[in-house]
Motif scaffolding. Structure first.
Motif, PDB file in Angstrom:
ATOM      1  N   ALA A 132      16.666 -13.188   7.662  1.00  0.00           N
ATOM      2  CA  ALA A 132      16.882 -14.326   6.776  1.00  0.00           C
ATOM      3  C   ALA A 132      16.339 -14.049   5.384  1.00  0.00           C
ATOM      4  N   HIS A 133      15.179 -13.399   5.305  1.00  0.00           N
ATOM      5  CA  HIS A 133      14.622 -13.060   4.003  1.00  0.00           C
ATOM      6  C   HIS A 133      15.583 -12.169   3.217  1.00  0.00           C
ATOM      7  N   ALA A 134      16.140 -11.157   3.874  1.00  0.00           N
ATOM      8  CA  ALA A 134      17.082 -10.265   3.197  1.00  0.00           C
ATOM      9  C   ALA A 134      18.304 -11.031   2.706  1.00  0.00           C
ATOM     10  N   ALA A 135      18.796 -11.983   3.507  1.00  0.00           N
ATOM     11  CA  ALA A 135      19.955 -12.769   3.106  1.00  0.00           C
ATOM     12  C   ALA A 135      19.632 -13.671   1.921  1.00  0.00           C
ATOM     13  N   CYS A 136      18.423 -14.236   1.909  1.00  0.00           N
ATOM     14  CA  CYS A 136      18.027 -15.118   0.806  1.00  0.00           C
ATOM     15  C   CYS A 136      17.827 -14.342  -0.492  1.00  0.00           C
ATOM     16  N   GLU A 137      17.278 -13.157  -0.402  1.00  0.00           N
ATOM     17  CA  GLU A 137      16.998 -12.361  -1.594  1.00  0.00           C
ATOM     18  C   GLU A 137      18.243 -11.684  -2.154  1.00  0.00           C
ATOM     19  N   GLY A 138      19.253 -11.466  -1.304  1.00  0.00           N
ATOM     20  CA  GLY A 138      20.449 -10.771  -1.763  1.00  0.00           C
ATOM     21  C   GLY A 138      20.373  -9.296  -1.441  1.00  0.00           C
ATOM     22  N   VAL A 139      21.192  -8.520  -2.109  1.00  0.00           N
ATOM     23  CA  VAL A 139      21.299  -7.091  -1.828  1.00  0.00           C
ATOM     24  C   VAL A 139      19.982  -6.390  -2.140  1.00  0.00           C
ATOM     25  N   MET A 140      19.459  -5.670  -1.150  1.00  0.00           N
ATOM     26  CA  MET A 140      18.248  -4.871  -1.330  1.00  0.00           C
ATOM     27  C   MET A 140      18.541  -3.458  -0.832  1.00  0.00           C
ATOM     28  N   SER A 141      18.044  -2.489  -1.560  1.00  0.00           N
ATOM     29  CA  SER A 141      18.247  -1.103  -1.157  1.00  0.00           C
ATOM     30  C   SER A 141      17.441  -0.799   0.105  1.00  0.00           C
ATOM     31  N   GLU A 142      17.786   0.291   0.763  1.00  0.00           N
ATOM     32  CA  GLU A 142      17.035   0.698   1.945  1.00  0.00           C
ATOM     33  C   GLU A 142      15.583   0.983   1.592  1.00  0.00           C
ATOM     34  N   ALA A 143      15.363   1.593   0.421  1.00  0.00           N
ATOM     35  CA  ALA A 143      13.997   1.885  -0.008  1.00  0.00           C
ATOM     36  C   ALA A 143      13.205   0.600  -0.224  1.00  0.00           C
ATOM     37  N   ALA A 144      13.849  -0.409  -0.813  1.00  0.00           N
ATOM     38  CA  ALA A 144      13.178  -1.686  -1.043  1.00  0.00           C
ATOM     39  C   ALA A 144      12.853  -2.384   0.273  1.00  0.00           C
ATOM     40  N   LEU A 145      13.796  -2.385   1.206  1.00  0.00           N
ATOM     41  CA  LEU A 145      13.558  -3.006   2.512  1.00  0.00           C
ATOM     42  C   LEU A 145      12.422  -2.322   3.248  1.00  0.00           C
ATOM     43  N   ARG A 146      12.436  -1.000   3.225  1.00  0.00           N
ATOM     44  CA  ARG A 146      11.396  -0.243   3.929  1.00  0.00           C
ATOM     45  C   ARG A 146      10.027  -0.513   3.327  1.00  0.00           C
ATOM     46  N   ALA A 147       9.937  -0.513   1.996  1.00  0.00           N
ATOM     47  CA  ALA A 147       8.653  -0.751   1.330  1.00  0.00           C
ATOM     48  C   ALA A 147       8.154  -2.164   1.605  1.00  0.00           C
ATOM     49  N   TYR A 148       9.062  -3.134   1.617  1.00  0.00           N
ATOM     50  CA  TYR A 148       8.671  -4.520   1.877  1.00  0.00           C
ATOM     51  C   TYR A 148       8.128  -4.673   3.290  1.00  0.00           C
ATOM     52  N   ARG A 149       8.816  -4.119   4.248  1.00  0.00           N
ATOM     53  CA  ARG A 149       8.374  -4.241   5.640  1.00  0.00           C
ATOM     54  C   ARG A 149       7.082  -3.465   5.879  1.00  0.00           C
ATOM     55  N   ASP A 150       6.914  -2.333   5.215  1.00  0.00           N
ATOM     56  CA  ASP A 150       5.654  -1.595   5.333  1.00  0.00           C
ATOM     57  C   ASP A 150       4.497  -2.415   4.769  1.00  0.00           C
ATOM     58  N   SER A 151       4.761  -3.161   3.694  1.00  0.00           N
ATOM     59  CA  SER A 151       3.727  -4.019   3.113  1.00  0.00           C
ATOM     60  C   SER A 151       3.326  -5.114   4.094  1.00  0.00           C
ATOM     61  N   LEU A 152       4.303  -5.778   4.684  1.00  0.00           N
ATOM     62  CA  LEU A 152       3.997  -6.839   5.645  1.00  0.00           C
ATOM     63  C   LEU A 152       3.233  -6.298   6.846  1.00  0.00           C
ATOM     64  N   ALA A 153       3.532  -5.067   7.249  1.00  0.00           N
ATOM     65  CA  ALA A 153       2.850  -4.476   8.399  1.00  0.00           C
ATOM     66  C   ALA A 153       1.369  -4.251   8.124  1.00  0.00           C
ATOM     67  N   CYS A 154       0.975  -4.239   6.857  1.00  0.00           N
ATOM     68  CA  CYS A 154      -0.425  -4.021   6.489  1.00  0.00           C
ATOM     69  C   CYS A 154      -1.231  -5.311   6.407  1.00  0.00           C
ATOM     70  N   LEU A 155      -0.608  -6.451   6.596  1.00  0.00           N
ATOM     71  CA  LEU A 155      -1.327  -7.719   6.527  1.00  0.00           C
ATOM     72  C   LEU A 155      -2.300  -7.840   7.697  1.00  0.00           C
ATOM     73  N   ILE A 156      -3.565  -8.088   7.392  1.00  0.00           N
ATOM     74  CA  ILE A 156      -4.554  -8.289   8.449  1.00  0.00           C
ATOM     75  C   ILE A 156      -5.234  -9.656   8.339  1.00  0.00           C
ATOM     76  N   LEU A 157      -4.989 -10.392   7.267  1.00  0.00           N
ATOM     77  CA  LEU A 157      -5.554 -11.727   7.098  1.00  0.00           C
ATOM     78  C   LEU A 157      -4.732 -12.741   7.897  1.00  0.00           C
ATOM     79  N   PRO A 158      -5.304 -13.926   8.182  1.00  0.00           N
ATOM     80  CA  PRO A 158      -4.509 -14.975   8.831  1.00  0.00           C
ATOM     81  C   PRO A 158      -3.273 -15.289   8.001  1.00  0.00           C
ATOM     82  N   ARG A 159      -2.139 -15.384   8.648  1.00  0.00           N
ATOM     83  CA  ARG A 159      -0.889 -15.608   7.924  1.00  0.00           C
ATOM     84  C   ARG A 159       0.075 -16.394   8.798  1.00  0.00           C
ATOM     85  N   MET A 160       1.075 -16.985   8.136  1.00  0.00           N
ATOM     86  CA  MET A 160       2.099 -17.730   8.844  1.00  0.00           C
ATOM     87  C   MET A 160       3.429 -17.555   8.109  1.00  0.00           C
TER      88      MET A 160
END
Length: 252
Positions: A132-160
């Motif tokens: 859904a995030h990708a659909a809301c943001e529009g066209v994203m390159s593979e590099a952008a998607l990978r970097a974004y998901r790698d960033s989220l994978a590093c979250l260690i604080l409480p999140r929702m």
């Protein structure tokens, strides 16, 4: 949390915002953090300041330029109003300014609210949220998607992570991160076909209620200074205080 000064609050928010969007690759550099996540996002691919002692600006720039050059990238410096000493040095080196943004703050309202039936909350970005995030943001390159998901994978604080459903389709997404009593909003996005219908407002209000239950007392977000619709939305939710502005500097 009680801050002793406006400067204390601003630096606390700066730290919270940085931790809410981590970079998988970063190093400390003389009172600054050099971030190099890859992808197009400037915030996670730039030199960012820390509070307290900072080395000579000219020396930091020279070292950072060399390090980014070794990665095959240009140096981008993120310069908040909190570090005025960097501006003159960058001016002299021909670094232009771009991406002016502001940092907004609001006290969390005391009232609680139940999670609406049309909002789904998860403590991790599942496949449905990411799609859904990708659909809301529009066209994203593979590099952008990978970097974004790698960033989220590093979250260690409480999140929702939140998404709003309408007619069995996700129409808006957002996520919030808690850091020392501060809720940070990130990735607030509405599908282009469903904008101006209050979807983002509903997600923000729901995440604020969640954060309040978790003991947070304030919320913040960073938004492009010229984005009038977004600023109007946030202003209506209590984000009326601009703690500081920042911009990016890079050399052509």
């Amino acid at each position: 949390m009680i801050w002793q000064s406006d400067e204390d609050r601003a630096w606390a928010v700066e730290e919270a915002c940085r931790n809410a969007r981590p970079s998988p690759l970063e190093i400390g550099l003389g009172g600054w953090i050099l971030r190099a996540s890859g992808g197009p996002t400037r915030r996670t691919n730039s030199l960012n300041p820390l509070r307290g002692w900072r080395d000579d600006p000219a020396r930091i720039i020279a070292e950072a330029e060399s390090l980014y050059r070794s990665l095959g990238r240009p140096l981008i410096v993120r310069v908040p109003d909190l570090v005025p000493e960097m501006g003159a040095v960058l001016d002299g080196l021909g670094y232009r300014s771009e991406g002016e943004a502001c940092t907004l703050f609001a006290a969390l309202p005391p009232e609680d609210r139940a999670v609406p039936d049309d909002v789904i909350l998860t403590d991790a970005p599942d496949a449905a949220w990411l799609e859904a995030h990708a659909a809301c943001e529009g066209v994203m390159s593979e590099a952008a998607l990978r970097a974004y998901r790698d960033s989220l994978a590093c979250l260690i604080l409480p999140r929702m992570f939140a998404r709003r459903i309408e007619a069995d389709r996700t129409v808006a997404v957002a996520y919030g991160v808690l850091h020392r009593g501060i809720l940070v909003f990130e990735s607030v996005a509405t599908h282009p076909a469903h904008r101006r219908a209050g979807h983002a407002r509903s997600l923000i209000a729901t995440l604020m209620a969640w954060a309040r239950r978790e003991g947070a007392t304030g919320a913040c977000l960073q938004v492009i200074a010229g984005n009038a619709p977004a600023r109007a939305l946030y202003g209506g939710l209590g984000f009326s205080r601009n703690l500081y502005d920042y911009r990016y500097r890079r050399r052509d």
